[in-house]
Design a protein around this motif. Sequence first.
Motif, mmCIF file in Angstrom:
data_model
loop_
_atom_site.group_PDB
_atom_site.id
_atom_site.type_symbol
_atom_site.label_atom_id
_atom_site.label_comp_id
_atom_site.label_asym_id
_atom_site.label_seq_id
_atom_site.Cartn_x
_atom_site.Cartn_y
_atom_site.Cartn_z
ATOM 1 N N HIS A 7 34.298 25.890 75.689
ATOM 2 C CA HIS A 7 33.080 25.142 76.011
ATOM 3 C C HIS A 7 32.373 24.681 74.746
ATOM 4 O O HIS A 7 31.954 23.524 74.628
ATOM 5 N N PHE A 8 32.253 25.596 73.783
ATOM 6 C CA PHE A 8 31.601 25.247 72.514
ATOM 7 C C PHE A 8 32.384 24.162 71.779
ATOM 8 O O PHE A 8 31.811 23.202 71.262
ATOM 9 N N GLU A 11 31.968 20.800 73.452
ATOM 10 C CA GLU A 11 30.667 20.203 73.137
ATOM 11 C C GLU A 11 30.682 19.585 71.741
ATOM 12 O O GLU A 11 30.152 18.498 71.521
ATOM 13 N N SER A 14 32.828 16.355 71.543
ATOM 14 C CA SER A 14 32.270 15.195 72.251
ATOM 15 C C SER A 14 31.029 14.639 71.564
ATOM 16 O O SER A 14 30.479 13.624 71.992
ATOM 17 N N SER A 15 30.599 15.316 70.490
ATOM 18 C CA SER A 15 29.418 14.863 69.752
ATOM 19 C C SER A 15 29.828 13.960 68.591
ATOM 20 O O SER A 15 30.908 14.093 68.020
#
Length: 214
Positions: A7-8, A11, A14-15
Amino acid sequence: MSSAILHFAGELMSSWWIYLALWGFAALDGFFPAVPSETLVVTAGVFAASTGEPNLFAVIAVAAIGAFIGDHISYALGRGAGGRMLDRVKPGTKRHNAVMWARTALAERGGLVLVVARYVPGGRTAVTLTMGSVRYPLRRFSPYAALAAISWGVYCTLVGYIGGKAFEDNPLKGVILGIGLALGVTLVVELVRHRLKKRQPKVEPEPEMTSFQA
C-alpha cells in the motif's frame, strides 16, 4: 505486513514525487554508490507493469537524466581533485581493485569502458572519477555518459517491467524477481570480466596513457 508495504509503495509510485526521487537517487549514485538507485528504478518498472503507475517511459527518461548528471558530477569531482581522491584508496580493498580496473580499462578502450562500467559493482564511480582525474576530454566523455545513462535507464526499468508482468497481482514478488534478474546480469558480467582478466597478462598503465588532451 506485506499488504502495508504494498500500500505504501503503491501510494509512492502513484505520486509525482517518485520522478523526483528517481532523478535524485540516480544522480547521487554517480558519486555516492551506497544509494540504491538501481533498486528504486527496478521497483518503479514493476509498478509500471502491474498498476500502470508511474509511467514507463517517464521512469526511463528521468532515471537516465539523473544518471547522466551524476556521472558529470563525479567527473568534475575527479577533475577537481586531480586524482588525490583515488590515490587515497586503500590497496587490497574492493574499491582499490575497481579503481585499478578503471585505469587499465580506460587506457585500453577509452570511453566505451564507461558503458561497460554500468554493470560492474563500483565500476561506474571509479571510471567517472578516473576519467575526470586524467583529464579525459569532456566533449568525448559526455556522449559516452549519455549512452551509458540511457542504456542503464532502459535496462533497469525493463527488468522491473518484466518482473511486474510476471506477477501482476503481487508487485512484491515482481520486485524480488526484478532485483534477482538485475543481480544475475551483474554476476554474469563479473564472471566474464574475471575470465577475460585471467587470460590477459598484467600490465600496469603507463603514465602517458592516463593523460589526455582536452
